[in-house]
Design an enzyme around this catalytic site. Structure first.
Site, PDB file in Angstrom:
ATOM      1  CG  ASP A 111      78.271 -43.264  -1.653  1.00  0.00           C
ATOM      2  OD1 ASP A 111      79.255 -43.400  -1.753  1.00  0.00           O
ATOM      3  OD2 ASP A 111      77.560 -42.697  -2.617  1.00  0.00           O
ATOM      4  CG  HIS A 125      78.811 -44.523 -17.894  1.00  0.00           C
ATOM      5  ND1 HIS A 125      80.132 -43.998 -17.322  1.00  0.00           N
ATOM      6  CD2 HIS A 125      78.796 -44.320 -19.411  1.00  0.00           C
ATOM      7  CE1 HIS A 125      80.753 -43.865 -18.400  1.00  0.00           C
ATOM      8  NE2 HIS A 125      80.252 -43.945 -19.547  1.00  0.00           N
ATOM      9  CG  HIS A 178      79.098 -44.588  -5.056  1.00  0.00           C
ATOM     10  ND1 HIS A 178      78.972 -43.221  -5.092  1.00  0.00           N
ATOM     11  CD2 HIS A 178      79.876 -44.690  -6.595  1.00  0.00           C
ATOM     12  CE1 HIS A 178      79.451 -42.444  -6.179  1.00  0.00           C
ATOM     13  NE2 HIS A 178      79.812 -43.623  -7.086  1.00  0.00           N
ATOM     14  CB  SER A 216      79.089 -41.423  -9.557  1.00  0.00           C
ATOM     15  OG  SER A 216      80.227 -41.312  -8.869  1.00  0.00           O
TER      16      SER A 216
END
Length: 455
Positions: A404, A185, A432, A259
């Site tokens: 984003d 994540h 994002h 990310s």
């Protein structure tokens, strides 16, 4: 009436310099306002540096376990052997330290009287040499300190979704080997980001073919958050090895990361290039820079001192001001149960959205170090990681939303420039987060297509 066209021509000619002048004035005002705001924050951060030094010593005394703050100049890691020290030093980002982030008030020496006592504490990544307990400013609820019950054997919290049936136990189903997928994540998130999107949308065929691992990265979610750790790329990779790769004996696997997790994924893939079958990066914070200045360039790119847009200002606030950021974490994270109760009353909902819950499941210490040592510090190694994967012909796919505001689109294009065979997919009308959340089913189908194409 014949003068009207001439009037329009004159008006249009004048409107160009007027518009340019207005734009320059707006930029000047924005610059002036930014200077005032960030100078004020510089002063406040210097004041709270001393305040927290007093509070830490008062509440923790001889049991003080928190690492020294980074307002002072760079110091050496003083734990472990000489070789280990050199390796740890190379993993630290230059953006951690006060001499990289100029602050005129810090140079006045408000903190000087505490420097000697802080240096005696030292810091490092060898967790066994530091007492394992929470800082006084961190939450101590059962959920947040559950990792303390594991003794010295610290492992990440991992959610596993495996195919059902007796064949799944030995990694084989009807003569076909089961493939593994590790999900990482992003910043201030957890494994829920994947279990609530991809895991629940996997096709029936894929459920019988793939074994999924969603981890809470070191310092986030339900994973350990030791105050004595520096949360470097090496620390994150070693914890994934210890918690997933070694115990489940993974000889091959796919990687999916969002990310900040993309930087960890590249480091992990570069360490196991022969085992990685594919790497899928969503909104990766990678910059076209290398060398000693790459970390500072990454800090300016992803958390530059700007008031607009608000997301960038928030990133700058939490990345440049160690002690002000700690105040935010003290108010929000330490008291997360209170805020959750208030939200339940206001919304009449028993369960909150997983992203709201994830916002508080970290400490300031883990977030601060991960931001600088992974997102900023990792920028120095990105080219090296990509080169290794390119030489091994690992399938790399980059996905990003065209709206984003957290990670510029140029980051995805810079990866494509360095590794031309990378498949870059820009998703229209997404940002994002919504690049996944607003199209979870479609995104899951895309992943299944990427995995199956690597067979």
């Amino acid at each position: 009436m014949s003068s009207s066209p001439h009037f329009l021509m004159i008006f249009r000619a004048l409107s160009i310099p007027i518009a340019k002048w207005i734009k320059q004035l707006a930029q000047l005002l924005h610059g002036l306002l930014s200077f005032i705001v960030f100078t004020t924050l510089d002063f406040m951060d210097s004041v709270f540096c001393v305040v927290f030094a007093y509070l830490d010593e008062f509440f923790e005394g001889n049991n003080y376990v928190s690492a020294p703050c980074y307002c002072l100049k760079k110091r050496r890691v003083n734990e472990g052997g000489d070789d280990d020290n050199g390796e740890r030093e190379s993993q630290l980002s230059e953006t951690l330290y006060g001499d990289c982030k100029r602050n005129v008030f810090r140079e006045l020496g408000l903190r000087r009287r505490f420097e000697e006592s802080k240096e005696k504490v030292g810091f490092g990544s060898e967790l066994g040499k530091r007492e394992k307990r929470n800082r006084w400013s961190d939450c101590s609820c059962q959920s947040c300190i559950s990792w303390l019950k594991d003794g010295n054997d610290l492992r990440l919290h991992v959610v596993v979704q495996a195919p059902e049936g007796p064949q799944a136990c030995d990694g084989n189903l009807e003569g076909k080997s089961i493939e593994n997928v590790i999900f990482l994540h992003g910043f201030i998130s957890s494994s829920s980001f994947w279990t609530e999107t991809v895991f629940c949308n996997l096709s029936e065929e894929a459920k019988q073919k793939y074994r999924l691992f969603a981890v809470d990265l070191f310092g986030f979610g339900r994973s350990p958050k030791p105050p004595g750790c520096l949360y470097t790329l090496k620390d994150h990779v070693e914890m994934i090895e210890k918690s997933v790769i070694f115990p489940f004996e993974l000889n091959s696997f796919h990687l999916v990361a969002h990310s900040m997790g993309s930087t960890v994924a590249l480091a992990l893939a570069a360490k196991y290039p022969e085992a990685v079958k594919s790497v899928t990066l969503i909104a990766p914070p990678c910059i076209a820079s290398r060398g000693d200045g790459a970390s500072s360039s990454a800090l300016e790119k992803f958390a530059g001192k700007k008031l607009w847009p608000p997301l960038l200002f928030g990133a700058a606030f939490m990345s440049w001001y160690e002690h002000l950021g700690r105040i935010v974490c003290f108010i929000v994270c330490r008291n997360h149960r209170l805020w959750e109760s208030i939200l339940r009353i206001l919304t009449w909902r028993r369960d909150h959205h997983f992203m709201i819950m994830d916002l508080t499941r970290h400490t300031h210490h883990s977030a601060w170090h991960t931001m600088h040592n992974v997102i900023c510090g990792g920028a120095r190694f990105t080219d090296e990681f990509l080169e290794i994967l390119s030489n091994m012909r690992v399938t790399i796919t980059v996905i990003q939303g065209n709206e984003d505001q957290v990670v510029p689109l140029e980051c995805s294009y810079s990866i494509k420039k360095r590794v031309p065979e990378v498949d870059v997919r820009i998703i229209s009308g997404t940002d994002h987060i919504t690049v996944i959340l607003s199209r979870a089913e479609e995104f899951t189908r895309d992943l299944e297509g990427i995995w199956s194409s690597c067979n």
